[in-house]
Design a protein around this motif. Structure first.
Motif, PDB file in Angstrom:
ATOM      1  N   GLY A  68       5.153 -43.471  -7.708  1.00  0.00           N
ATOM      2  CA  GLY A  68       5.260 -42.311  -8.557  1.00  0.00           C
ATOM      3  C   GLY A  68       5.425 -41.043  -7.746  1.00  0.00           C
ATOM      4  N   PRO A  69       6.060 -40.017  -8.318  1.00  0.00           N
ATOM      5  CA  PRO A  69       6.300 -38.788  -7.556  1.00  0.00           C
ATOM      6  C   PRO A  69       5.028 -38.055  -7.168  1.00  0.00           C
ATOM      7  CG  PRO A  69       6.848 -38.481  -9.875  1.00  0.00           C
ATOM      8  CD  PRO A  69       6.596 -39.955  -9.690  1.00  0.00           C
ATOM      9  N   GLY A  70       3.917 -38.361  -7.860  1.00  0.00           N
ATOM     10  CA  GLY A  70       2.678 -37.668  -7.544  1.00  0.00           C
ATOM     11  C   GLY A  70       1.828 -38.343  -6.489  1.00  0.00           C
ATOM     12  N   ILE A  71       2.221 -39.530  -6.023  1.00  0.00           N
ATOM     13  CA  ILE A  71       1.410 -40.267  -5.059  1.00  0.00           C
ATOM     14  C   ILE A  71       1.210 -39.495  -3.753  1.00  0.00           C
ATOM     15  CG2 ILE A  71       1.288 -42.366  -3.677  1.00  0.00           C
ATOM     16  CD1 ILE A  71       0.603 -42.740  -6.600  1.00  0.00           C
ATOM     17  N   PRO A  72       2.283 -38.907  -3.154  1.00  0.00           N
ATOM     18  CA  PRO A  72       2.061 -38.158  -1.905  1.00  0.00           C
ATOM     19  C   PRO A  72       1.041 -37.035  -2.055  1.00  0.00           C
ATOM     20  CG  PRO A  72       4.394 -38.575  -2.218  1.00  0.00           C
ATOM     21  CD  PRO A  72       3.722 -38.977  -3.491  1.00  0.00           C
ATOM     22  N   ALA A  73       1.080 -36.314  -3.192  1.00  0.00           N
ATOM     23  CA  ALA A  73       0.123 -35.230  -3.395  1.00  0.00           C
ATOM     24  C   ALA A  73      -1.293 -35.773  -3.517  1.00  0.00           C
ATOM     25  CB  ALA A  73       0.497 -34.424  -4.641  1.00  0.00           C
ATOM     26  N   VAL A  74      -1.462 -36.899  -4.192  1.00  0.00           N
ATOM     27  CA  VAL A  74      -2.786 -37.511  -4.322  1.00  0.00           C
ATOM     28  C   VAL A  74      -3.302 -37.943  -2.960  1.00  0.00           C
ATOM     29  CG1 VAL A  74      -4.048 -39.451  -5.314  1.00  0.00           C
ATOM     30  CG2 VAL A  74      -2.376 -38.225  -6.702  1.00  0.00           C
ATOM     31  N   GLU A  75      -2.428 -38.530  -2.152  1.00  0.00           N
ATOM     32  CA  GLU A  75      -2.849 -38.985  -0.825  1.00  0.00           C
ATOM     33  C   GLU A  75      -3.245 -37.823   0.072  1.00  0.00           C
ATOM     34  OE1 GLU A  75       0.535 -41.187   0.419  1.00  0.00           O
ATOM     35  OE2 GLU A  75      -0.140 -43.066  -0.523  1.00  0.00           O
ATOM     36  N   ARG A  76      -2.712 -36.641  -0.196  1.00  0.00           N
ATOM     37  CA  ARG A  76      -3.067 -35.451   0.583  1.00  0.00           C
ATOM     38  C   ARG A  76      -4.238 -34.684  -0.024  1.00  0.00           C
ATOM     39  NH1 ARG A  76       2.326 -36.264   1.342  1.00  0.00           N
ATOM     40  NH2 ARG A  76       3.163 -35.875   3.436  1.00  0.00           N
ATOM     41  N   GLY A  77      -4.846 -35.275  -1.035  1.00  0.00           N
ATOM     42  CA  GLY A  77      -6.011 -34.637  -1.632  1.00  0.00           C
ATOM     43  C   GLY A  77      -5.699 -33.550  -2.624  1.00  0.00           C
ATOM     44  N   ARG A  78      -4.451 -33.494  -3.111  1.00  0.00           N
ATOM     45  CA  ARG A  78      -4.080 -32.469  -4.087  1.00  0.00           C
ATOM     46  C   ARG A  78      -3.764 -33.104  -5.438  1.00  0.00           C
ATOM     47  NH1 ARG A  78      -3.445 -27.342  -2.614  1.00  0.00           N
ATOM     48  NH2 ARG A  78      -3.961 -27.182  -4.836  1.00  0.00           N
ATOM     49  N   GLY A  79      -4.689 -33.900  -5.915  1.00  0.00           N
ATOM     50  CA  GLY A  79      -4.526 -34.495  -7.233  1.00  0.00           C
ATOM     51  C   GLY A  79      -4.504 -33.461  -8.341  1.00  0.00           C
ATOM     52  N   ASP A  80      -5.042 -32.267  -8.061  1.00  0.00           N
ATOM     53  CA  ASP A  80      -5.038 -31.219  -9.075  1.00  0.00           C
ATOM     54  C   ASP A  80      -3.618 -30.783  -9.422  1.00  0.00           C
ATOM     55  OD1 ASP A  80      -5.020 -30.308  -6.364  1.00  0.00           O
ATOM     56  OD2 ASP A  80      -5.273 -28.254  -7.096  1.00  0.00           O
ATOM     57  N   ARG A  81      -2.722 -30.815  -8.427  1.00  0.00           N
ATOM     58  CA  ARG A  81      -1.332 -30.468  -8.698  1.00  0.00           C
ATOM     59  C   ARG A  81      -0.677 -31.506  -9.607  1.00  0.00           C
ATOM     60  NH1 ARG A  81       1.113 -28.470  -2.818  1.00  0.00           N
ATOM     61  NH2 ARG A  81      -0.261 -26.645  -2.562  1.00  0.00           N
ATOM     62  N   VAL A  82      -0.984 -32.762  -9.353  1.00  0.00           N
ATOM     63  CA  VAL A  82      -0.434 -33.822 -10.202  1.00  0.00           C
ATOM     64  C   VAL A  82      -0.945 -33.674 -11.633  1.00  0.00           C
ATOM     65  CG1 VAL A  82      -0.247 -36.315 -10.514  1.00  0.00           C
ATOM     66  CG2 VAL A  82      -0.291 -35.346  -8.203  1.00  0.00           C
ATOM     67  N   LEU A  83      -2.229 -33.340 -11.767  1.00  0.00           N
ATOM     68  CA  LEU A  83      -2.806 -33.161 -13.093  1.00  0.00           C
ATOM     69  C   LEU A  83      -2.133 -32.005 -13.825  1.00  0.00           C
ATOM     70  CD1 LEU A  83      -4.902 -33.972 -15.182  1.00  0.00           C
ATOM     71  CD2 LEU A  83      -6.544 -32.458 -14.018  1.00  0.00           C
ATOM     72  N   ASP A  84      -1.860 -30.908 -13.122  1.00  0.00           N
ATOM     73  CA  ASP A  84      -1.171 -29.775 -13.744  1.00  0.00           C
ATOM     74  C   ASP A  84       0.222 -30.168 -14.225  1.00  0.00           C
ATOM     75  OD1 ASP A  84      -3.351 -28.193 -13.256  1.00  0.00           O
ATOM     76  OD2 ASP A  84      -2.552 -27.318 -11.403  1.00  0.00           O
ATOM     77  N   THR A  85       0.921 -30.982 -13.421  1.00  0.00           N
ATOM     78  CA  THR A  85       2.257 -31.435 -13.801  1.00  0.00           C
ATOM     79  C   THR A  85       2.202 -32.322 -15.030  1.00  0.00           C
ATOM     80  OG1 THR A  85       2.984 -31.340 -11.489  1.00  0.00           O
ATOM     81  CG2 THR A  85       4.316 -32.649 -13.011  1.00  0.00           C
ATOM     82  N   ILE A  86       1.216 -33.210 -15.074  1.00  0.00           N
ATOM     83  CA  ILE A  86       1.068 -34.096 -16.227  1.00  0.00           C
ATOM     84  C   ILE A  86       0.786 -33.298 -17.487  1.00  0.00           C
ATOM     85  CG2 ILE A  86      -0.382 -35.906 -17.229  1.00  0.00           C
ATOM     86  CD1 ILE A  86      -0.712 -37.039 -14.421  1.00  0.00           C
ATOM     87  N   ARG A  87      -0.116 -32.323 -17.382  1.00  0.00           N
ATOM     88  CA  ARG A  87      -0.440 -31.508 -18.554  1.00  0.00           C
ATOM     89  C   ARG A  87       0.764 -30.715 -19.039  1.00  0.00           C
ATOM     90  NH1 ARG A  87      -6.346 -29.251 -16.415  1.00  0.00           N
ATOM     91  NH2 ARG A  87      -7.584 -31.044 -17.150  1.00  0.00           N
ATOM     92  N   ALA A  88       1.580 -30.222 -18.106  1.00  0.00           N
ATOM     93  CA  ALA A  88       2.736 -29.413 -18.491  1.00  0.00           C
ATOM     94  C   ALA A  88       3.813 -30.247 -19.174  1.00  0.00           C
ATOM     95  CB  ALA A  88       3.320 -28.713 -17.260  1.00  0.00           C
ATOM     96  N   SER A  89       3.962 -31.502 -18.759  1.00  0.00           N
ATOM     97  CA  SER A  89       5.029 -32.345 -19.307  1.00  0.00           C
ATOM     98  C   SER A  89       4.525 -33.359 -20.320  1.00  0.00           C
ATOM     99  CB  SER A  89       5.737 -33.082 -18.163  1.00  0.00           C
ATOM    100  OG  SER A  89       4.815 -33.886 -17.434  1.00  0.00           O
ATOM    101  N   TRP A  90       3.222 -33.311 -20.627  1.00  0.00           N
ATOM    102  CA  TRP A  90       2.650 -34.312 -21.519  1.00  0.00           C
ATOM    103  C   TRP A  90       3.283 -34.298 -22.906  1.00  0.00           C
ATOM    104  CZ3 TRP A  90       0.304 -38.639 -22.315  1.00  0.00           C
ATOM    105  CH2 TRP A  90      -0.327 -38.889 -23.528  1.00  0.00           C
ATOM    106  N   THR A  91       3.484 -33.107 -23.475  1.00  0.00           N
ATOM    107  CA  THR A  91       4.030 -33.013 -24.826  1.00  0.00           C
ATOM    108  C   THR A  91       5.424 -33.612 -24.902  1.00  0.00           C
ATOM    109  OG1 THR A  91       2.716 -31.019 -25.248  1.00  0.00           O
ATOM    110  CG2 THR A  91       4.607 -31.425 -26.686  1.00  0.00           C
ATOM    111  N   SER A  92       6.266 -33.287 -23.911  1.00  0.00           N
ATOM    112  CA  SER A  92       7.623 -33.816 -23.903  1.00  0.00           C
ATOM    113  C   SER A  92       7.620 -35.328 -23.723  1.00  0.00           C
ATOM    114  CB  SER A  92       8.434 -33.142 -22.789  1.00  0.00           C
ATOM    115  OG  SER A  92       9.719 -33.701 -22.697  1.00  0.00           O
ATOM    116  N   TRP A  93       6.779 -35.797 -22.810  1.00  0.00           N
ATOM    117  CA  TRP A  93       6.715 -37.248 -22.566  1.00  0.00           C
ATOM    118  C   TRP A  93       6.204 -37.982 -23.799  1.00  0.00           C
ATOM    119  CZ3 TRP A  93       2.835 -40.827 -22.844  1.00  0.00           C
ATOM    120  CH2 TRP A  93       3.114 -42.085 -22.311  1.00  0.00           C
TER     121      TRP A  93
END
Length: 213
Positions: A68-93
């Motif tokens: 998934g595109p968010g895996i590198p960010a999670v591995e670097r300890g920035r899961g918060d960025r992935v969460l923000d992306t999910i929340r922003a695109s959740w309605t469309s998805w």
């Protein structure tokens, strides 16, 4: 060599052992052992399979499973960025994900319940290569190639935004671009928050829930 060790079966096992040894000693003399063409082909396919599972390599390979595109960010300890992306695109998805469920519910309802136009026996969607138009719901007398289009519909799955005049105008435009449909083809809106306009038949989540009961 003992005559009994020069049989075809022994030679096959020996070549297999050489290949396995070469895997653990790349660049060694054993890795340059010549084998039959079919054996080389199989070895190349095995090497390619191994390369697709390696994190890095000399040459890029297409992985069998893309992370998934968010895996590198999670591995670097920035899961918060992935969460923000999910929340922003959740309605469309969510809107995209619910469309197949809605089509299945509409097919189950059919025209027997009186909620869809008579003769509706197939439910699908319609889109072109450019996604213009992209119609969420198309009802027909049969599928995948229909003789008659029985309805054209739209899905609006938002909590606080009802189906409004702008959505209706877009749906009417899409109907005019659908082969087999005309101004008399009924319009349908599946909406989570009701409507603020007329001229379109509305189905709610409660209506769809009845399709599964």
């Amino acid at each position: 060599m003992h005559p009994g060790l020069d049989c075809p079966e022994f030679r096959r096992v020996r070549r297999s052992c050489f290949r396995r040894t070469a895997r653990f000693a790349p660049g060694s003399a054993r890795s340059r052992v010549r084998t039959r063409p079919e054996t080389c082909s199989r070895a190349r396919s095995e090497d390619a399979l191994r390369c697709t599972t390696c994190p890095t390599g000399i040459r890029p390979a297409r992985p069998r499973r893309r992370p998934g595109p968010g895996i590198p960010a999670v591995e670097r300890g920035r899961g918060d960025r992935v969460l923000d992306t999910i929340r922003a695109s959740w309605t469309s998805w969510r809107g995209r994900a619910i469309e197949p469920v809605i089509r299945e519910a509409l097919w189950r309802l059919g025209s027997d319940e009186g909620k869809l136009p008579a003769g509706t026996r197939a439910i699908g969607g319609y889109w072109t290569r450019t996604n213009n138009p992209e119609i969420d719901i198309v009802g027909a007398d049969r599928g995948p190639i229909a003789k008659k289009i029985t309805l054209v519909g739209s899905v609006k799955w938002l909590e606080k935004e009802p189906f409004d005049n702008r959505d209706l105008a877009r749906l009417i435009t899409h109907r005019s671009q659908l082969p087999g449909a005309d101004d008399t083809t009924p319009l349908l809106a599946v909406t989570r928050s009701g409507r603020t306009t007329n001229g379109v038949h509305i189905l709610t989540p409660e209506d769809l829930h009845g399709a599964w009961s």
